[in-house]
Design a protein around this motif. Structure first.
Motif, PDB file in Angstrom:
ATOM      1  N   GLU A   1       0.844  -1.196   0.082  1.00  0.00           N
ATOM      2  CA  GLU A   1      -0.125   0.064   0.153  1.00  0.00           C
ATOM      3  C   GLU A   1       0.921   1.508   0.067  1.00  0.00           C
ATOM      4  O   GLU A   1       1.773   1.211   0.696  1.00  0.00           O
ATOM      5  N   VAL A   2       0.556   2.083  -0.756  1.00  0.00           N
ATOM      6  CA  VAL A   2       1.086   3.501  -0.611  1.00  0.00           C
ATOM      7  C   VAL A   2       0.134   4.650  -0.268  1.00  0.00           C
ATOM      8  O   VAL A   2      -0.946   4.773  -0.697  1.00  0.00           O
ATOM      9  N   VAL A   3       0.781   5.640   0.572  1.00  0.00           N
ATOM     10  CA  VAL A   3       0.131   6.942   0.962  1.00  0.00           C
ATOM     11  C   VAL A   3       0.894   8.081   0.810  1.00  0.00           C
ATOM     12  O   VAL A   3       2.073   7.889   0.977  1.00  0.00           O
ATOM     13  N   LEU A   4       0.273   8.910   0.075  1.00  0.00           N
ATOM     14  CA  LEU A   4       0.851  10.244  -0.173  1.00  0.00           C
ATOM     15  C   LEU A   4       0.428  11.306   0.765  1.00  0.00           C
ATOM     16  O   LEU A   4      -0.847  11.392   0.997  1.00  0.00           O
ATOM     17  N   ILE A   5       1.162  12.030   1.326  1.00  0.00           N
ATOM     18  CA  ILE A   5       0.807  13.188   2.017  1.00  0.00           C
ATOM     19  C   ILE A   5       1.390  14.615   1.864  1.00  0.00           C
ATOM     20  O   ILE A   5       2.729  14.620   1.927  1.00  0.00           O
ATOM     21  N   HIS A   6       0.527  15.498   1.250  1.00  0.00           N
ATOM     22  CA  HIS A   6       1.203  16.868   1.169  1.00  0.00           C
ATOM     23  C   HIS A   6       0.546  17.636   2.147  1.00  0.00           C
ATOM     24  O   HIS A   6      -0.278  17.030   3.082  1.00  0.00           O
TER      25      HIS A   6
END
Length: 162
Positions: free
Chosen positions: A82-87
């Motif tokens: 799984e991949v989470v991107l956080i800006h």
């Protein structure tokens, strides 16, 4: 005491109670891509513990070629799925002028950087583009569970961007 001396002192205290090594593969099979901003406490904000996830950080939390290289290794060699991107709000890359920055570096050093530092204007549009870049990257075998969030610096709350 310098900042580095402070780190060394803190490390001595940490090492004294260190429970020992953790497994090589992240327990949650998760990779998190976020900004390098020092206001983002990913462990606290996401409820992570040491060994839970790969944390990849850079200016803006953008999926640059280097981040995609690291993510390919994370998935193909170390088992993340799984991949989470956080800006985040109040990011230093928002409205950043890459062209002027690169010109200044070249003028001062005599060497033009081979990389760019892309700024952005619309935080949500940038997140949607970041999600599309990760989901479209053929080096990444597990692209079905890639999600993106905006972290609000004022409240510490996450807003999902779809």
């Amino acid at each position: 005491m310098s900042a580095i001396d402070h780190l060394l002192h803190a490390n001595e205290q940490y090492a004294a109670t260190f429970p020992g090594p953790r497994p090589l593969r992240p327990k949650l099979r998760l990779a998190v891509i976020s900004c390098m901003d020092s206001r983002l406490d990913l462990f606290g904000a996401l409820g992570l513990d040491i060994g839970d996830a790969h944390l990849m950080r850079n200016a803006g939390g953008l999926p640059t070629d280097d981040i995609l290289r690291s993510l390919a290794l994370s998935q193909r060699a170390l088992g993340t799925r799984e991949v989470v991107l956080i800006h985040h709000t109040q990011c230093g890359m928002q409205d950043f002028d890459d062209e002027t920055f690169r010109e200044k570096l070249a003028a001062e050093s005599g060497e033009t950087p081979p990389w760019d530092v892309p700024g952005f204007h619309d935080l949500h549009a940038t997140m949607r583009a970041s999600l599309a870049r990760v989901r479209g990257c053929g080096w990444i075998p597990h692209r079905d569970d890639v999600r993106g969030f905006i972290f609000d610096i004022a409240t510490a709350r996450l807003e999902e961007v779809t």
